[in-house]
Scaffold this active site. Sequence first.
Site, PDB file in Angstrom:
ATOM      1  N   PHE A   1       0.860  -1.178   0.000  1.00 36.42           N
ATOM      2  CA  PHE A   1       0.000   0.000   0.000  1.00 36.42           C
ATOM      3  C   PHE A   1       0.901   1.234   0.000  1.00 36.42           C
ATOM      4  CE2 PHE A   1      -2.631   3.347   1.828  1.00 36.42           C
ATOM      5  CZ  PHE A   1      -3.632   3.351   0.877  1.00 36.42           C
TER       6      PHE A   1
ATOM      7  N   ASP B   1       1.524  -4.194   8.975  1.00 35.80           N
ATOM      8  CA  ASP B   1       0.398  -3.307   8.736  1.00 35.80           C
ATOM      9  C   ASP B   1      -0.858  -4.173   8.642  1.00 35.80           C
ATOM     10  OD1 ASP B   1      -1.601  -1.685   7.713  1.00 35.80           O
ATOM     11  OD2 ASP B   1      -0.294  -0.642   6.299  1.00 35.80           O
TER      12      ASP B   1
ATOM     13  N   TYR C   1     -11.137   2.299   9.981  1.00 35.73           N
ATOM     14  CA  TYR C   1     -12.365   2.644   9.242  1.00 35.73           C
ATOM     15  C   TYR C   1     -12.738   1.613   8.187  1.00 35.73           C
ATOM     16  CZ  TYR C   1      -8.876   4.996   6.177  1.00 35.73           C
ATOM     17  OH  TYR C   1      -7.789   5.293   5.405  1.00 35.73           O
ATOM     18  N   LYS C   2     -12.009   0.517   8.135  1.00 31.24           N
ATOM     19  CA  LYS C   2     -12.350  -0.561   7.206  1.00 31.24           C
ATOM     20  C   LYS C   2     -13.206  -1.592   7.949  1.00 31.24           C
ATOM     21  CE  LYS C   2      -7.970   0.270   4.759  1.00 31.24           C
ATOM     22  NZ  LYS C   2      -8.466   0.909   3.533  1.00 31.24           N
TER      23      LYS C   2
ATOM     24  N   ARG D   1     -12.131  -4.560  -6.799  1.00 25.76           N
ATOM     25  CA  ARG D   1     -12.018  -5.188  -5.485  1.00 25.76           C
ATOM     26  C   ARG D   1     -13.390  -5.421  -4.876  1.00 25.76           C
ATOM     27  NH1 ARG D   1      -8.252  -2.207  -1.196  1.00 25.76           N
ATOM     28  NH2 ARG D   1     -10.055  -0.812  -1.281  1.00 25.76           N
TER      29      ARG D   1
END
Lengths: 411, 411
Positions: free
Chosen positions: B127, B198, B223-224, B370
């Site tokens: 990422f 991560d 927030y995922k 995704r």
Amino acid sequence: MTHLTRSYFVKLDEQDQLAHFRNRFQLADDLIYLNGNSLGPLPKAVPRRIEQLINQEWGQDLIRSWNKHQWIDKPTTIGDKIARLIGAGPDEVLVTDTTSVNIFKLAAGAIAMRPERRKIVTELGNFATDLYLLQGLESLLGEAVEVCAVPRDEVISHIDDRTALVLLTHVHFKSGAMWNMTDITQLTHQHGALMLWDLSHSTGAMVVELNQCNVDLAVGCTYKYLNGGPGSPAFMYVSKCHQNQFKQPLTGWIGHARPFDFDDQYQPAAGIKQGLCGTPAVVANAALEVSVDLLLEADLLQVRKKSVAMGNLFIDLIQQHGNWFNISSPVNGQVRGSQVSIIHPAGYAIMQALIARNIIGDFRAPDHLRFGFAPLYLRYVDLWDTVEALADIMAHHIWDCDQFKQHQAVT
Amino acid sequence: MTHLTRSYFVKLDEQDQLAHFRNRFQLADDLIYLNGNSLGPLPKAVPRRIEQLINQEWGQDLIRSWNKHQWIDKPTTIGDKIARLIGAGPDEVLVTDTTSVNIFKLAAGAIAMRPERRKIVTELGNFATDLYLLQGLESLLGEAVEVCAVPRDEVISHIDDRTALVLLTHVHFKSGAMWNMTDITQLTHQHGALMLWDLSHSTGAMVVELNQCNVDLAVGCTYKYLNGGPGSPAFMYVSKCHQNQFKQPLTGWIGHARPFDFDDQYQPAAGIKQGLCGTPAVVANAALEVSVDLLLEADLLQVRKKSVAMGNLFIDLIQQHGNWFNISSPVNGQVRGSQVSIIHPAGYAIMQALIARNIIGDFRAPDHLRFGFAPLYLRYVDLWDTVEALADIMAHHIWDCDQFKQHQAVT
């Protein structure tokens, strides 16, 4: 000094052109709130905006809101609004992270712009986070940084041709003493150094003219006089003239020139956006924007005038009531921010006794009682009633009971 | 492979022991939300908690809420709750700042713990923010850091006795491929290096066992799959065994041993609190705590089981419908996170066509569609309906119109 009376303060409120703003805040009529320099109160328009953000934007529109409701643009759109409060231009101010993190970014960026120098001048007794972040940078960079923290009256003499950066808080968090932004910035530039102002106790309470003063860098807090809400994100300012040279080390994805390309190699965004790092604080930004919009309705010259008048009157009242306290703030309103601090060894307990009467100021260790004057919602008569209460507490030793003496930390 | 039917998926939903959780989220019945790996939906309990925080805690109790409503403690109390979701202990996890800022803190701290080494191994295509922050650290520290970013299949061979730190994302943001945490951490330790995971795409969607795997450091997003709300603060983890040696450079006032003493000299707080920097994000923390509490009600073993089953079924369905797409994710569910990504050169337009049908996945440049499977609110039948819609869009070239082709960035 004429002997002041309560009716005089009532009359000042009647004549106050800013008085109508109080009704825009959620403040009980019997509350005297002198702590807007620590946490500003709730603007009445915020709850509805937050409800909309939570239920509609997050709840209904979900991920689409990043574009549909411009979540992604808020750091710069709100930044541009704050710019108008501090004499900066468009694309010079960004809402992001905390004051602490932004100090690190800007101090590190400044050091890199003066590679032949390593000295950072600041003030002992500056707000702790300003000192601590410089110390953190010094530990991290070793010999590339030397933090020179000296007493306030020695700061000027330590700014010299070896200085890379001067970091000062415009209005001192404890005493309210204000640096002369024009003069200090000019002196700093004469020595070839960069100037970083911490505006945490200035923004929203007075006219600040960053561009006019040729200020290089600035940071500030938004939950004090900007009323952005508890823990609302901070702002950072980088003068247009430095944005091509300036590079900050917290190079996160949102500060990339094209974040959604997910390139392997960082490339800073143009302009102030390079100061961004991680994902913006969407909910907090929504409250903050409402609060900043409210402040933009006010004339900052009027705000400052009322603030100085209030400080002067408060000092007069304190002195009229005897010698209970030493005044820590400048008596000259022109070099004082929007607060007055008074000193007493039993300061903590005295403040607790005041709070018990619904008069909220705050205490800063070891002995400072701080009273912040936010002209948008503070009434002149509040000053009278506060000092009357204070005099009563002192005359009858009301603070001197166990109820008020147990120390608890408050921010 | 048996030929799958819609009624089979309906039956799976009827038997699903997690099905009742969907009703705890604000999700329209006709919405298929496959983007919980980017922004989790709104838990129904959040609006009321936020209203209470805004109106009561900020609006009424004002500055007193720092103590009265424990605002000051939330980074550690919520951190301790997240710890239970990732196999960490009390006082090992902190909610603070963003994932990006926390990566910087932990990577800088790790380098300082291995002063004789400078190599940081990571993955190309990781990422972006993980790569960018390491690059920022490298620029800042010069020769003290060498970022070694290599293709995924070369990562292991680059971990050697010169390595100070390995930073990997447990579940890859694009492909969903999952590293073996036990093995990589062990290999890293065999070479005397530190391991930083991560967990942004893992936390809340599967069992993670940081302590059991002897992980040194970790960060993650809330927030995922944690549904903390847009831009909610991130978390950081430092293993108990390192907390005495670990020092991070963003030494802000809230990370001080006694922040309210306002000492001139920084002294880190004991334990995980030294990772704090600026003032906590109070409003965001309130939403996050509600969301974490909700997730703590679920059995993560069940969550993972459903997530793997969903991924397998989705891949079966895609394959059953022909050869429109290449599958980018591992077909073996045991080494896949909670998402399946498929590849098509017209991926952006295809996703826009799906979104127009109220089926929300996301697109990652240049060609990844995704689909995230959040087991708390995703229905099995959603998988069927999504692939049916996808097949229709492909068979009739519905994506191939201007309406869907204009690229807009979404996070």
